[in-house]
Design an enzyme around this catalytic site. Structure first.
Site, PDB file in Angstrom:
ATOM      1  N   LYS A 158       6.612  -6.343   5.232  1.00 52.85           N
ATOM      2  CA  LYS A 158       7.809  -5.754   4.625  1.00 52.85           C
ATOM      3  C   LYS A 158       7.683  -4.233   4.694  1.00 52.85           C
ATOM      4  O   LYS A 158       6.602  -3.688   4.434  1.00 52.85           O
ATOM      5  CB  LYS A 158       7.926  -6.238   3.174  1.00 52.85           C
ATOM      6  CG  LYS A 158       9.238  -5.868   2.484  1.00 52.85           C
ATOM      7  CD  LYS A 158       9.284  -6.465   1.067  1.00 52.85           C
ATOM      8  CE  LYS A 158      10.613  -6.219   0.366  1.00 52.85           C
ATOM      9  NZ  LYS A 158      10.649  -6.831  -0.987  1.00 52.85           N
ATOM     10  N   SER A 182      12.039 -11.488  -5.162  1.00 53.05           N
ATOM     11  CA  SER A 182      12.254 -10.994  -3.802  1.00 53.05           C
ATOM     12  C   SER A 182      11.396 -11.641  -2.718  1.00 53.05           C
ATOM     13  O   SER A 182      11.636 -11.413  -1.538  1.00 53.05           O
ATOM     14  CB  SER A 182      12.061  -9.478  -3.749  1.00 53.05           C
ATOM     15  OG  SER A 182      13.216  -8.827  -4.238  1.00 53.05           O
ATOM     16  N   SER A 217      14.877  -9.333  -1.798  1.00 52.21           N
ATOM     17  CA  SER A 217      14.918  -8.206  -0.887  1.00 52.21           C
ATOM     18  C   SER A 217      14.006  -8.357   0.336  1.00 52.21           C
ATOM     19  O   SER A 217      14.170  -7.622   1.297  1.00 52.21           O
ATOM     20  CB  SER A 217      14.508  -6.935  -1.631  1.00 52.21           C
ATOM     21  OG  SER A 217      13.165  -7.012  -2.049  1.00 52.21           O
TER      22      SER A 217
END
Lengths: 491, 485
Positions: free
Chosen positions: A74, A173, A149
């Site tokens: 990420k 997330s 996310s």
């Protein structure tokens, strides 16, 4: 092929790390234009790392449990010399001078970083639509969001761009996008994985964790990244239990509680007193019931458990997380790194830079959090949210006196259409309603794909446990993985 | 209840009383910074002692420096504070030299609370709290007038960012400007005694802000205060307090009232100028720092700190005075210079306390005195009291002992310092009397005051004739003998 199967093939010499990496880079080149999982593909670096692993193997040197396994990070995890953007214009051009602890640990385990994945700006969102670089699409249906996310990481695993990815989970997330993309997502116990090098959103809630196609891969990745880190004061300093070794032990005798507040409409909960969160779809609840039956069939006992404060989680979360974010994001002022929009003096430069650099959702949360901490409002907002958090910790601790794990849905619905919720922030926030409790209590939770909804899209069910119960959670998750109805899964 | 006003600085109008509390920031002299491993060192090339943590780079996290925490607790105990479980909090505000745009500090649960500091004059000032926080970087404004508002640009040095500080907040127990200075001097002495800071005002490792207000003498109320910043010396501190107090008295007397605000001391112009007022003061939005866990000192930690605390200045002064023959003023000087142990050891070795104290206070005002041993000092004092050395000679011998070491009798012999034999001295005195008949007559006829004055003159003449080898006390005895003949 799973991450563990790939590592085994590389170590046995059946395949080279170079070939494994090349295969994944090819797949990325072929399809990521459509999906948009990556902010940056590190092809040259990945090839160089793979070559190093192959030559280490040729020399007979040890290479680690994840040798040659491609991994996606990420893009809020710092990588030395490699742009780390948080999908924000604010960090354009910033190259961190250091690697996050988890990145170091993955490399030490032999994993090969293939790229940095898209996210909602600074991890604030539930659809990966709040990215300054455009949205990521769900590999199961590209008209749908992948969740967020960590949408880029979940989509990368679902599209088999990498068998493993790291996400971060502040209010769901990791688990929510894992559920919407039909993959496994684990949020470890707060403090089990070092946050050093994770760009902070809400420090008391943020945890890094694995996203993987299988439970065993998630367990192996968790093993590689977890453990005490002297660079993180909130890191837990206690011995790790190896989770992979106990993965196949099953759930015979395990006490499973169906969490009533998240399961309105469940056949088991029907008639149970108290209020529940609204908006969890019937097809999702039906999957939770099937999952409970599967665990029961494998020898677990099922009961219904109540933690009334769970319904307050969303409200408390949307005060605590923005409050911390308002402080964590203050440093983006144009003085030292990233974007700078000049002005006559430093204070105006700060305003201009932040006006230009942050997207609407980030600004909204900074304003919410600033307000919640302000003199005269602190007690009514932030202070009250902290009291709710304390209450939740107490209630969940009490629940875990009666059961070993809690079961519920990960998300209220399957993946929704792009643009469906962007106009209504509150509607978007409701996506986190099932995942937030584990962040507020600091407890571990895992989302496992468990069939599909009426629309044919993946459904995830969630297992939650007390602090440091990862070994038990992953054992139960492995049982669900075996029992899962067809549908969903990696594409 | 307030102590008597002393000194010319105390120029407050009749009927008014000064109320001052001080906030003192001290840098702890740890090897590394508060939350990272960077060197804590003054004067290095700008931005060389920095890392992701003290630069506040995204993703970095603070880890408390155990030494800094233990220094802060030691200081707390030395100030008589209760040392308690403490929580780090974030103080949020924007300034370019603050890397994270928040300062990690302590707010509602500081490390130390409820202490006191006893000043040299015996007055006690309460300590409200002493909390740990990180320092900011240092901004230099370049171009224009070199001041914030007209500079062309600014340069920031982050070497100081993250240096450990303790802020010591006194209660408003200070009643005169001299007491304020005395408080800072005493605090500095404590800091040096416990070894947690070099406490140099001129290098900024000790920074003082003063909260000043006035009230009708004898009243209990606390009136509106102003916080005075930019006090870079004890002299500035005293002047600023007097100026500000007078400004307040004038305002109250003319029916106005001071505004609660921060004011800046202008040393060149000798006045304070307004800064931020309370209305536009920032809201710091303090909250517990989620990156740090609360500090929870265990009972035996505090006990161990107490056991290792060195004797503190007030106690050392008292011990020295208790020896007998040493006055309060000399005791204060000796403790401040760390020479009290030397004096006590010399006295223990048989030296006269008063003479020893006087000799050291007057003639050993140097940092470089480690060569002087208690036995050497005792021997010197013995020679002086026995009349073998004059005061002037003793002074010179002591200077050489400090500079080069050595035993006083050897130094005296090498220098040819042998007090004149009584007969020789008497002969010189006869000559002086013969040369100054008027003075001699007036000495003989004079009252006590007159005698004292003329004895000084005559002694000076003898000293001149003997090139300082004569002993002043011996001359006085001879003068008295002669006068009575």
């Amino acid at each position: 092929m799973s991450a563990l199967a790939l590592a085994a093939a590389v170590k046995s010499g059946e395949r080279s790390a170079a070939a494994v990496v090349e295969e994944h880079l090819d797949r990325i080149a072929e399809r990521d234009g459509e999906i948009g999982a990556f902010n940056l593909v590190l092809a040259a670096e990945a090839r160089a790392d793979a070559a190093r692993i192959d030559s280490a193997l040729a020399r007979g040197e040890p290479v680690g449990p994840l040798a040659g396994v491609p991994v996606a990070l990420k893009d809020n995890l710092c990588t030395r010399g490699v742009p780390t953007t948080c999908s924000s214009r604010m960090l354009e051009g910033w190259h961190p001078p250091y690697d996050a602890t988890v990145v170091q640990r993955l490399r030490a385990a032999g994993a090969v970083v293939v790229g940095k994945t898209n996210l909602d700006e600074f991890a604030m969102g539930s659809s990966t639509e709040n990215s300054a670089f455009g949205p990521t699409r769900n590999p199961h249906d590209t008209s749908r969001v992948p969740g967020g996310s960590s949408g880029g990481s979940a989509a990368a695993v679902a599209a088999r761009f990498a068998p493993l990815a790291l996400g971060s989970d502040t209010g769901g997330s990791i688990r929510q996008p894992a559920a919407l993309c039909g993959v496994v997502g684990l949020k470890p116990t707060y403090g089990r994985v070092s946050r050093y090098g994770l760009v902070a959103f809400a420090s008391s809630l943020d945890q890094i964790g694995p996203i993987a196609a299988t439970v065993a891969d998630a367990a192996a990745c968790y093993e590689a990244i977890s453990g005490h880190d002297p660079l993180d004061s909130t890191s837990i300093d206690s011995p790790r239990e190896l989770v992979t070794a106990s993965l196949e032990r099953g759930v015979d005798g395990l006490r499973v509680g169906v969490l009533a507040e998240l399961c309105a409409g469940s056949t088991r909960v029907e008639g149970a007193a108290g209020s529940a969160v609204e908006g969890v779809a019937a097809d999702v609840i039906a999957r939770v019931d099937t999952a409970a039956a599967a665990l029961e069939a494998a020898g677990a006992s099922i009961s219904v458990v109540s933690a009334p404060s769970a319904v307050l989680g969303l409200s408390a979360y949307y005060l605590i997380a923005p409050a911390e974010a308002s402080s964590n994001l203050a440093r983006y002022d144009g003085v030292r790194y990233g974007l700078r929009v000049d002005a006559a003096n430093a204070a105006e430069m700060n305003v201009n830079t932040r006006t230009a650099g942050f997207g609407a959702e980030v600004k909204r949360r900074i304003m919410l959090g600033t307000y919640a901490l302000s003199a005269g409002y602190y007690d009514a907002f932030y202070g009250k949210a902290l009291r709710v958090r304390t209450l939740m910790r107490r209630e969940f601790a009490a629940a875990y006196a009666d059961v070993d794990v809690l079961l519920g849905p990960t998300t209220p619905t399957t993946a929704f259409e792009l643009g469906a919720k962007t106009a209504d922030p509150l509607l978007m926030y409701l996506n986190d309603v099932c995942t937030i409790p584990a962040n507020l209590t600091g407890h571990p939770a895992v989302s496992v794909p468990f069939g599909s909804g009426d629309d044919g899209l993946p459904v995830g069910v969630q297992l939650m446990g007390p602090a440091l119960s990862e070994p038990i959670l992953l054992r139960a998750a492995a049982v669900l993985e075996q029992a899962a109805p067809s549908g969903g899964g990696a594409r | 209840m307030s102590p008597a006003a002393t000194g010319r600085e105390q120029a407050l109008a009749e009927g008014w009383e000064l109320v001052v509390g001080l906030e003192v920031h001290v840098e702890l002299s740890t090897a590394t910074k508060l939350f990272c491993g960077c060197a804590n060192r003054f004067g290095d090339e700008p931005n060389t002692n920095v890392c992701p943590v003290c630069l506040g780079l995204p993703g970095s996290l603070p880890v408390p420096n155990a030494t800094a925490v233990s220094f802060a607790m030691r200081l707390g105990r030395a100030l008589g504070c209760e040392v308690q479980g403490a929580v780090f909090a974030r103080k949020n505000y924007f300034y370019p030299d603050m890397p994270k745009d928040y300062q990690i500090s302590q707010y509602d649960q500081p490390t130390s609370i409820d202490g006191r500091l006893e000043l040299v004059d015996g007055h006690t000032v309460g300590i409200e709290r002493a909390h740990i926080e990180e320092d900011t970087g240092k901004t230099t404004h370049i171009g224009g007038g070199g001041r914030i508002h007209d500079a062309d640009y600014a340069l920031v040095d982050y070497n100081r960012a993250g240096v450990p500080l303790v802020e010591i907040v006194s209660r408003p127990d200070i009643r005169t400007a001299e007491q304020a200075r005395s408080y800072v001097r005493e605090l500095r002495a404590v800091l040096l005694a416990v070894g947690v800071s070099d406490a140099r005002m001129e290098e900024g490792s000790m920074r003082v802000d003063a909260n000043v207000s006035v009230r009708p003498a004898g009243a209990d109320e606390l009136r509106t205060r102003c916080e005075i910043k930019n006090l870079s010396s004890l002299r500035s501190l005293g002047r600023a307090i007097v100026y500000e107090a007078q400004r307040h008295v004038e305002l109250w007397t003319s029916g106005e009232r001071p505004r609660q605000e921060t004011r800046h001391w202008d040393e060149a112009r000798g006045r304070t100028t307004p800064g931020r007022s309370k209305e536009d003061a920032e809201d710091y939005r303090y909250f517990q720092d989620p990156d740090l866990v609360p500090l929870a000192p265990e009972a035996d930690t505090v006990a161990a700190i107490d056991a290792a605390l060195p004797p503190l200045p007030a106690a050392r002064r008292a011990e020295l005075i208790a020896v007998g023959g040493v006055g309060a003023a000399d005791a204060a000087v000796l403790v401040e210079r760390n020479q009290d142990r030397l004096v006590r050891a010399a006295v223990a070795a048989g030296a006269d306390p008063a003479v020893t104290a006087t000799r050291v206070v007057n003639d050993l005002a140097t940092d470089n005195w480690s060569r002087v041993t208690p036995d050497g000092l005792a021997a010197l004092v013995a020679m002086e009291t026995a009349g073998q050395l004059t005061a002037t000679q003793a002074k010179q011998v002591l200077a050489e002992m400090a500079e080069a070491g050595g035993a006083p009798d050897e130094i005296a012999r090498r220098r040819g310092f042998e007090a004149m034999a009584g007969d020789d001295l008497a002969a010189v005195l006869e000559e002086v009397i013969a040369d100054n008949p008027d003075a001699w007559d007036r000495y003989r006829a004079g009252d006590e005051t007159e005698r004292k004055k003329l004895a000084g003159f005559l002694t000076g003449q003898v000293m001149r004739a003997t090139k300082g080898k004569a002993d002043g006390a011996a001359i006085n005895r001879l003068l008295e003998q002669h006068a009575d003949q």
